[in-house]
Write a protein that holds these residues in place. Structure first.
Motif, PDB file in Angstrom:
ATOM      1  N   UNK A   1       5.718  -7.553  -9.537  1.00 55.09           N
ATOM      2  CA  UNK A   1       6.927  -7.418 -10.351  1.00 55.09           C
ATOM      3  C   UNK A   1       7.424  -5.976 -10.317  1.00 55.09           C
ATOM      4  N   UNK A   2       6.522  -5.027 -10.407  1.00 57.09           N
ATOM      5  CA  UNK A   2       6.891  -3.610 -10.351  1.00 57.09           C
ATOM      6  C   UNK A   2       7.615  -3.294  -9.046  1.00 57.09           C
ATOM      7  N   UNK A   3       7.091  -3.770  -7.940  1.00 56.98           N
ATOM      8  CA  UNK A   3       7.717  -3.498  -6.637  1.00 56.98           C
ATOM      9  C   UNK A   3       9.096  -4.147  -6.535  1.00 56.98           C
ATOM     10  N   UNK A   4       9.231  -5.351  -7.058  1.00 54.74           N
ATOM     11  CA  UNK A   4      10.518  -6.047  -7.026  1.00 54.74           C
ATOM     12  C   UNK A   4      11.516  -5.336  -7.952  1.00 54.74           C
ATOM     13  N   UNK A   5      11.042  -4.842  -9.083  1.00 54.71           N
ATOM     14  CA  UNK A   5      11.909  -4.093  -9.997  1.00 54.71           C
ATOM     15  C   UNK A   5      12.337  -2.764  -9.365  1.00 54.71           C
ATOM     16  N   UNK A   6      11.424  -2.099  -8.697  1.00 59.71           N
ATOM     17  CA  UNK A   6      11.777  -0.841  -8.023  1.00 59.71           C
ATOM     18  C   UNK A   6      12.793  -1.071  -6.910  1.00 59.71           C
ATOM     19  N   UNK A   7      12.746  -2.247  -6.288  1.00 59.93           N
ATOM     20  CA  UNK A   7      13.706  -2.583  -5.228  1.00 59.93           C
ATOM     21  C   UNK A   7      15.061  -2.994  -5.798  1.00 59.93           C
ATOM     22  N   UNK A   8      15.124  -3.239  -7.117  1.00 57.66           N
ATOM     23  CA  UNK A   8      16.387  -3.581  -7.750  1.00 57.66           C
ATOM     24  C   UNK A   8      16.673  -5.070  -7.869  1.00 57.66           C
ATOM     25  N   UNK A   9      15.739  -5.916  -7.447  1.00 62.52           N
ATOM     26  CA  UNK A   9      15.936  -7.360  -7.538  1.00 62.52           C
ATOM     27  C   UNK A   9      15.856  -7.830  -8.981  1.00 62.52           C
ATOM     28  N   UNK A  10      14.875  -7.327  -9.720  1.00 56.12           N
ATOM     29  CA  UNK A  10      14.751  -7.592 -11.155  1.00 56.12           C
ATOM     30  C   UNK A  10      14.989  -6.288 -11.895  1.00 56.12           C
ATOM     31  N   UNK A  11      15.702  -6.372 -13.017  1.00 57.86           N
ATOM     32  CA  UNK A  11      15.980  -5.191 -13.836  1.00 57.86           C
ATOM     33  C   UNK A  11      15.204  -5.298 -15.140  1.00 57.86           C
TER      34      UNK A  11
END
Length: 117
Positions: free
Chosen positions: A41-51
């Motif tokens: 989740x952290x990696x996806x949030x850092x990529x901007x997919x999840x805020x």
């Protein structure tokens, strides 16, 4: 005190390609399972997919030597369609999970998904 992940009924709503892989609710039996998913989740949030909308601590705090609190909660939203999700852990009672907490709300993404079928 009991915590429940609210599941929203989004049947009939086309999946968003950005967050489709996160739609299934999860319950974690072991801390390692929770932390592996939290890292994802952290990696996806850092990529901007999840805020990240609201949280009791940063996602990075979960990986420090000392746990940030007995209960940690992270509320996130898909940047594309607006679906809301929650990652939480109650270390005092030994329960952790991930779940969908809100339907897609961004009209442009819904219209795009509907037109591509």
């Amino acid at each position: 005190m009991t915590f429940y992940v609210r599941q929203c009924n989004t049947c009939g709503v086309l999946p968003c390609a950005q967050c489709e892989e996160f739609l299934d609710g999860l319950s974690f039996e072991k801390p390692r399972e929770y932390l592996e998913f939290a890292l994802r989740v952290l990696r996806v949030a850092e990529a901007g997919t999840l805020e990240l909308l609201e949280s009791t601590c940063t996602l990075q705090d979960l990986f420090k030597e000392e746990w940030p609190a007995d209960i940690v909660e992270h509320n996130l939203e898909c940047a594309t369609c607006g679906r809301k999700f929650q990652l939480f852990a109650d270390t005092y009672r030994g329960h952790a999970g991930w779940g969908l907490t809100g339907p897609p709300v961004k009209l442009a993404a819904l219209e795009e998904a509907a037109s591509s079928t």
